[in-house]
Design a protein around this motif. Structure first.
Motif, PDB file in Angstrom:
ATOM      1  N   UNK A 143     -28.781 -89.109   4.136  1.00  0.00           N
ATOM      2  CA  UNK A 143     -27.308 -89.114   3.640  1.00  0.00           C
ATOM      3  C   UNK A 143     -27.948 -90.630   3.214  1.00  0.00           C
ATOM      4  N   UNK A 144     -28.952 -90.977   4.085  1.00  0.00           N
ATOM      5  CA  UNK A 144     -29.080 -92.740   3.320  1.00  0.00           C
ATOM      6  C   UNK A 144     -30.045 -92.789   1.824  1.00  0.00           C
ATOM      7  N   UNK A 145     -30.671 -91.415   2.192  1.00  0.00           N
ATOM      8  CA  UNK A 145     -32.366 -91.523   1.595  1.00  0.00           C
ATOM      9  C   UNK A 145     -31.373 -90.915   0.101  1.00  0.00           C
ATOM     10  N   UNK A 146     -29.837 -89.789   0.154  1.00  0.00           N
ATOM     11  CA  UNK A 146     -29.477 -89.969  -1.193  1.00  0.00           C
ATOM     12  C   UNK A 146     -28.723 -90.700  -1.479  1.00  0.00           C
ATOM     13  N   UNK A 147     -28.212 -91.370  -0.524  1.00  0.00           N
ATOM     14  CA  UNK A 147     -27.677 -93.243  -1.264  1.00  0.00           C
ATOM     15  C   UNK A 147     -28.249 -93.582  -1.930  1.00  0.00           C
ATOM     16  N   UNK A 148     -29.676 -93.840  -1.513  1.00  0.00           N
ATOM     17  CA  UNK A 148     -30.769 -94.856  -2.203  1.00  0.00           C
ATOM     18  C   UNK A 148     -31.272 -94.363  -3.211  1.00  0.00           C
ATOM     19  N   UNK A 149     -30.801 -93.124  -4.107  1.00  0.00           N
ATOM     20  CA  UNK A 149     -31.771 -92.324  -5.020  1.00  0.00           C
ATOM     21  C   UNK A 149     -33.246 -91.516  -4.389  1.00  0.00           C
TER      22      UNK A 149
END
Length: 201
Positions: A143-149
């Protein structure tokens, strides 16, 4: 079915655009079976629960639950994220719909190593993140990776307890180049039909 497998959901990523193929590769047919049907039969032989992931997946009318991405348009990592978020149990085994020669016995082996956060085959320098087990503990990192693009699947791997299967382990079940034969382009499809017309996994 052992307890490990009962607590894992099999997930087929079937929402891709098939841009390189130029047509929907999930519907490509060998011996009167589509690639999607072949993958469904494999996963049903291993898992009690099987779902499809992707916005296009409902169009296949398989009768299976369909999971939509929370991060649409962000690639396979978004599909893994949605599956972990919505599926019950310890985690998910994720596979693409375009890898029809993966032996069910190899899938079972991967999932029986599931006391790690992540179990992924590695052949030389190449990982197979779309034939891998993801524990629920991976969810915050994804989720963190997705939020950071950051949409590359492997971007979060260094942050979790990963188990990388070796080529030697994989070879107990099938030659790695056969097990992970991936159909992305018309040339891949032509080669697949030439090499494996009998489709014996």
């Amino acid at each position: 079915m052992n307890e490990q497998l009962q607590s894992i959901t099999g997930v087929i990523l079937a929402g891709g655009q098939s841009r390189r193929m130029g047509r929907n590769k999930a519907t490509l047919t060998v011996q009167q079976q589509s690639l999607l049907e072949i993958m469904l039969n494999k996963l049903r032989s291993v898992f009690q629960h099987v779902v499809l992931s992707g916005s296009q997946a409902a169009a296949y009318h398989t009768g299976l639950p369909v999971i939509d991405d929370f991060f649409p348009g962000c690639g396979p990592l978004a599909g893994i994220h949605a599956a972990l978020k919505l599926c019950a149990g310890r985690g998910v085994f994720v596979i693409g719909c375009d890898m029809p020669l993966v032996p069910p016995e190899l899938i079972r082996y991967i999932c029986n190593c599931s006391n790690f956060d992540l179990v992924v085959p590695r052949v030389g320098d190449y990982l197979e993140p779309l034939c891998a087990f993801y524990h629920r503990s991976c969810l915050p990192f994804i989720e963190q990776a997705l939020n950071q693009g950051r949409y590359k699947i492997t971007s979060f791997f260094p942050r979790v307890r990963a188990r990388y299967l070796t080529a030697e382990e994989i070879s107990r079940f099938a030659p790695p180049d056969r097990a992970f034969f991936n159909i992305n382009t018309p040339a891949d499809w032509d080669r697949f039909c030439a090499l494996y017309p009998d489709l014996k996994a």
